[in-house]
Write an enzyme that holds these catalytic residues in place. Structure first.
Site, PDB file in Angstrom:
ATOM      1  N   GLN A 313       0.811  -1.217   0.000  1.00 55.15           N
ATOM      2  CA  GLN A 313       0.000   0.000   0.000  1.00 55.15           C
ATOM      3  C   GLN A 313       0.843   1.266   0.000  1.00 55.15           C
ATOM      4  OE1 GLN A 313      -2.405   1.397   3.502  1.00 55.15           O
ATOM      5  NE2 GLN A 313      -4.129   0.960   2.139  1.00 55.15           N
ATOM      6  N   GLY A 373      15.325   0.674  -5.502  1.00 56.43           N
ATOM      7  CA  GLY A 373      16.332   0.264  -4.536  1.00 56.43           C
ATOM      8  C   GLY A 373      17.738   0.380  -5.083  1.00 56.43           C
ATOM      9  N   GLY A 374      18.566  -0.601  -4.763  1.00 57.73           N
ATOM     10  CA  GLY A 374      19.979  -0.567  -5.146  1.00 57.73           C
ATOM     11  C   GLY A 374      20.199  -0.457  -6.632  1.00 57.73           C
ATOM     12  N   GLU A 397      16.852  29.174 -17.817  1.00 52.07           N
ATOM     13  CA  GLU A 397      15.728  29.964 -18.360  1.00 52.07           C
ATOM     14  C   GLU A 397      14.842  30.519 -17.248  1.00 52.07           C
ATOM     15  OE1 GLU A 397      13.811  28.900 -21.982  1.00 52.07           O
ATOM     16  OE2 GLU A 397      15.460  27.588 -22.587  1.00 52.07           O
TER      17      GLU A 397
END
Length: 417
Positions: A313, A373-374, A397
């Site tokens: 979740q 992750g890694g 800009e």
């Protein structure tokens, strides 16, 4: 909240070489009674999106890492952009351009940035700054001479910033002195995009410092007139996009190469940078979407605790929020583009789009690394590159603080007594 009148495209006119793969007619829309969504596009704009997407994936994609590691744009990519007609998107067919809408240019910038923001900004600066200045302010002779070259082979560069004039752009020190039928330019420019590969330079110099910013004038300078690349910067991100310091030492420029009239350079710069900011918003939008598109599939492949990490979740909520931010940036960007096309004021909307898209690009690309992750932290996937590339969005800009100040001035004007 946003409204856009529905429009229809004129029949396409075959006026371009067959090698160029998208339609060529100007995107002209007729007002209908019912408003449509901001992501309603003409058939031509949709065709262009698909064409650019294929070019980005098939041609640019395989070269992205190599160009980033070498800190150099592959010449074949620049050549391909010209061959695809992506370097004269709004330019008329008479001048070898695609004769499409401003939104078409924004779409192209967005699609290229999904794959490589370095290629995107090369296309962006060339189209929204360089070409537009020549089309809008150039004489017929200047347009006839230079627009075909800018559509077909010459890369352009916009030379405003200097060591002492970044956000305070009009504190520039480059000077131009009239001698007979020529102007002699002396000075230097810093942080100039496209300058290593460019053949065409729009150079802003002051012809009368006693007048302050009203002495600033724009000059068309060809590379072989004596433009020198003094230093090529090594950068955190958009490494394949060249950013250089340029030197102008007694550069002799014909008087007919004054663009927009003497003393009108500051007006040109102000107006064109407002338009250019929509281009940067599109670049940052595409960057954010590109990082999202690369990272999210991995979260449904990588399993931990017996389930894909993308099904937890907390991860789902992070991705949902990122998707909302990207969509909001997209709507701000498209709204600013359509307002510009329709002749409405768009300075505030351009500032909002650039500011927010830059924030979203940095947030989403950073999260994309964490979602993977890694492996997201390695250069192998290319995800970390999006984060490195995102940092420039808050700087060039017009910095994010300048955008906020611009927006604040509109608020003060609207609400102060």
């Amino acid at each position: 909240m946003f409204r856009l009148a529905a429009r229809s495209a004129r029949p396409l006119r075959a006026v371009r070489p067959a090698a160029r793969t998208f339609a060529t007619s100007r995107c002209v829309r007729e007002e209908h009674r019912q408003p449509t969504s901001l992501d309603t596009f003409t058939e031509e704009e949709q065709m262009l999106r698909e064409s650019v997407r294929r070019f980005a994936v098939d041609v640019v994609g395989p070269k992205v890492r190599e160009m980033d590691e070498n800190e150099m744009m592959d010449p074949s990519i620049i050549k391909g952009l010209f061959e695809q007609g992506l370097m004269g998107i709004e330019t008329s067919a008479e001048h070898s351009g695609a004769e499409c809408s401003f939104t078409s240019a924004i779409i192209a910038i967005e699609e290229l940035a999904k794959i490589d923001p370095s290629v995107s900004v090369l296309c962006d600066v060339h189209n929204t700054l360089v070409n537009t200045v020549v089309r809008k302010y150039g004489t017929k002779e200047q347009q006839d001479k230079y627009l075909p070259k800018l559509s077909e082979s010459w890369l352009g560069s916009f030379c405003l910033s200097e060591a002492a004039s970044g956000s305070d752009a009009f504190a520039l020190q480059t000077r131009a002195k009239k001698e007979g039928s020529h102007w002699i330019l002396n000075g230097s420019k810093m942080w100039i995009t496209n300058s290593y590969e460019a053949e065409f330079f729009l150079v802003f110099a002051n012809i009368d410092p006693s007048k302050g910013y009203k002495g600033i004038t724009c000059f068309i300078v060809e590379k072989d007139m004596g433009v020198q690349v003094a230093k090529k910067e090594q950068k955190l991100g958009i490494r394949a996009s060249s950013t250089c310091t340029l030197s102008f030492d007694d550069v002799k420029v014909p008087e007919e190469n004054v663009l927009g009239g003497e003393g009108n350079g500051y007006k040109i710069a102000i107006e064109i940078l407002n338009e250019g900011r929509i281009g940067i918003a599109a670049q940052m939008l595409g960057l954010a979407q590109g990082a999202f598109d690369k990272a999210v599939p991995y979260t449904f492949e990588r399993k931990q605790f017996g389930q894909p990490i993308g099904t937890f979740q907390s991860m789902q909520h992070q991705m949902a929020k990122a998707a909302i931010e990207i969509e909001a940036a997209r709507l701000l960007t498209y709204n600013a583009a359509r307002r510009k096309e329709e002749g409405l004021s768009f300075t505030r909307e351009a500032a909002m789009a650039k500011y927010y898209a830059s924030v979203v690009a940095q947030n989403v690309s950073g999260q994309a690394i964490e979602w993977c992750g890694g492996i997201g932290f390695t250069r192998e996937t290319g995800i970390e590159k999006y984060w490195r590339d995102s940092k420039i969005g808050a700087i060039y800009e017009g910095t994010s603080n300048i955008q906020l100040q611009t927006i604040a001035k509109f608020i003060q004007k609207d609400y102060s007594s």
